[in-house]
Design an enzyme around this catalytic site. Structure first.
Site, PDB file in Angstrom:
ATOM      1  N   VAL A  65       0.830  -1.209   0.000  1.00  0.00           N
ATOM      2  CA  VAL A  65       0.000   0.000   0.000  1.00  0.00           C
ATOM      3  C   VAL A  65       0.860   1.253   0.000  1.00  0.00           C
ATOM      4  O   VAL A  65       0.373   2.351  -0.291  1.00  0.00           O
ATOM      5  CB  VAL A  65      -0.962   0.031   1.201  1.00  0.00           C
ATOM      6  CG1 VAL A  65      -1.972  -1.096   1.110  1.00  0.00           C
ATOM      7  CG2 VAL A  65      -0.207   0.009   2.527  1.00  0.00           C
ATOM      8  N   ASN A  91      -7.364   0.327   5.484  1.00  0.00           N
ATOM      9  CA  ASN A  91      -7.333  -0.581   6.630  1.00  0.00           C
ATOM     10  C   ASN A  91      -5.970  -1.213   6.867  1.00  0.00           C
ATOM     11  O   ASN A  91      -5.671  -1.630   7.988  1.00  0.00           O
ATOM     12  CB  ASN A  91      -8.377  -1.685   6.421  1.00  0.00           C
ATOM     13  CG  ASN A  91      -8.189  -2.844   7.363  1.00  0.00           C
ATOM     14  OD1 ASN A  91      -8.507  -2.761   8.539  1.00  0.00           O
ATOM     15  ND2 ASN A  91      -7.646  -3.951   6.853  1.00  0.00           N
ATOM     16  N   SER A 149      -7.515   4.643  15.124  1.00  0.00           N
ATOM     17  CA  SER A 149      -7.423   3.881  16.365  1.00  0.00           C
ATOM     18  C   SER A 149      -7.540   4.828  17.552  1.00  0.00           C
ATOM     19  O   SER A 149      -7.210   6.016  17.451  1.00  0.00           O
ATOM     20  CB  SER A 149      -6.077   3.148  16.428  1.00  0.00           C
ATOM     21  OG  SER A 149      -5.844   2.611  17.711  1.00  0.00           O
ATOM     22  N   TYR A 162       2.938   4.245  15.677  1.00  0.00           N
ATOM     23  CA  TYR A 162       1.552   3.871  15.376  1.00  0.00           C
ATOM     24  C   TYR A 162       0.581   4.974  15.807  1.00  0.00           C
ATOM     25  O   TYR A 162      -0.326   5.355  15.059  1.00  0.00           O
ATOM     26  CB  TYR A 162       1.234   2.561  16.103  1.00  0.00           C
ATOM     27  CG  TYR A 162      -0.141   2.000  15.856  1.00  0.00           C
ATOM     28  CD1 TYR A 162      -0.417   1.281  14.704  1.00  0.00           C
ATOM     29  CD2 TYR A 162      -1.153   2.159  16.792  1.00  0.00           C
ATOM     30  CE1 TYR A 162      -1.674   0.735  14.482  1.00  0.00           C
ATOM     31  CE2 TYR A 162      -2.413   1.622  16.589  1.00  0.00           C
ATOM     32  CZ  TYR A 162      -2.665   0.910  15.432  1.00  0.00           C
ATOM     33  OH  TYR A 162      -3.917   0.386  15.218  1.00  0.00           O
ATOM     34  N   ALA A 163       0.771   5.508  17.024  1.00  0.00           N
ATOM     35  CA  ALA A 163      -0.114   6.555  17.523  1.00  0.00           C
ATOM     36  C   ALA A 163      -0.027   7.807  16.651  1.00  0.00           C
ATOM     37  O   ALA A 163      -1.042   8.442  16.345  1.00  0.00           O
ATOM     38  CB  ALA A 163       0.228   6.892  18.977  1.00  0.00           C
ATOM     39  N   ALA A 164       1.183   8.169  16.243  1.00  0.00           N
ATOM     40  CA  ALA A 164       1.359   9.346  15.392  1.00  0.00           C
ATOM     41  C   ALA A 164       0.696   9.154  14.036  1.00  0.00           C
ATOM     42  O   ALA A 164       0.045  10.056  13.503  1.00  0.00           O
ATOM     43  CB  ALA A 164       2.855   9.647  15.216  1.00  0.00           C
ATOM     44  N   LYS A 166      -1.820   7.115  13.295  1.00  0.00           N
ATOM     45  CA  LYS A 166      -3.270   7.072  13.440  1.00  0.00           C
ATOM     46  C   LYS A 166      -3.843   8.461  13.715  1.00  0.00           C
ATOM     47  O   LYS A 166      -4.951   8.787  13.264  1.00  0.00           O
ATOM     48  CB  LYS A 166      -3.664   6.085  14.536  1.00  0.00           C
ATOM     49  CG  LYS A 166      -3.409   4.627  14.172  1.00  0.00           C
ATOM     50  CD  LYS A 166      -4.123   4.230  12.886  1.00  0.00           C
ATOM     51  CE  LYS A 166      -4.063   2.742  12.630  1.00  0.00           C
ATOM     52  NZ  LYS A 166      -4.730   2.368  11.340  1.00  0.00           N
TER      53      LYS A 166
END
Length: 257
Positions: A65, A91, A149, A162-164, A166
């Site tokens: 992706v 996704n 998330s 991951y937090a950044a 999302k």
């Protein structure tokens, strides 16, 4: 009586369609009458996930992706096969956990590339097609659903990458909603809590299980089949006046105004 949610005649691109939430989305899109363009890095996994579905309603595309050329090619192939693309679900996801002071450049970049940059590539490719269609007089509209998330709204220890990413997806959602509304194109985010997928095995394990469940008012994890109903609602005309929103599907794990 007409069903509240239908995707009849709609074609939806779903990234990360080979397993978990992506696989469940693909299955429900077809069940609701739509066509699916499934994207996944693992061709064997993707084939196994999509092969039970009607062949005439499915297009499988293998690749990363984070490859902008793949996004453009997949949209072109989808239009050639089904006539148009009406929806996108960003996704696909990976995790590369580490505490901030120990995270490598590679761990940071791999997650950003897949979740954030990759989602941009697919939004751009699908958006260009849907805007062109709208300018030609097609009023059927379109819908983008970004799978974000609660980590993007609360932070996540050991997952700054991951937090950044999302959190960034929330910003992309709101921007697309503002830019594309005049074309009857909608963009929304879904923020999941803990869903029973391979990616959440660690947090659902014995070490973290009790502490996590104590923070969820409904007191349980969700299943992929449960949460994807909301995604298909946002893809359908049942949500025709919903755009720029971040919908939490998390059992109450994150509650805000």
């Amino acid at each position: 009586m007409n069903p509240l949610v239908t995707l009849a005649g709609r074609t939806v691109v779903v990234t990360g369609a080979g397993q978990g939430i992506g696989k469940a989305i693909a299955e429900l899109v077809v069940e609701l009458g739509g066509n699916v363009v499934g994207i996944d890095l693992n061709g064997e996994t993707l084939s196994a996930a999509l092969s039970p579905l009607p062949a005439e309603r499915v297009l499988a595309v293998q690749g990363s992706v984070a490859d902008p050329a793949l996004a453009n090619r997949a949209v072109a192939d989808a239009v050639a096969r089904f006539g148009a693309v009406h929806g996108l679900v960003n996704n696909a996801g990976i995790i590369r956990p580490a505490m901030i002071d120990k995270m490598t450049d590679t761990q940071w970049q791999e997650v950003i590339d897949v979740h954030l940059t990759g989602s941009f590539y697919w939004m751009r490719a699908v958006g260009q097609h849907m805007i062109a269609r709208a300018k030609e007089g097609d009023k059927s509209g379109g819908s983008v659903v970004n799978i974000s998330s609660d980590a993007g709204r609360k932070g996540s220890i050991g997952q700054i990458n991951y937090a950044a990413a999302k959190a960034g997806m929330l910003g992309m959602t709101m921007t697309a909603a503002r830019e594309w509304g005049r074309y009857n194109l909608r963009a929304n985010s879904v923020c999941f809590g803990v869903v029973e997928t391979p990616m959440t095995e660690v947090v659902r394990g014995e070490k973290f299980r009790d502490a996590m469940l104590a923070q969820i008012p409904l007191g349980r994890w969700s299943t992929p089949e449960e949460v994807v109903r909301v995604v298909c609602f946002l893809l359908s005309d049942a949500s025709s006046y919903v755009t720029g929103q971040h919908l939490g599907v998390n059992g109450g794990f994150h509650i805000s105004l």
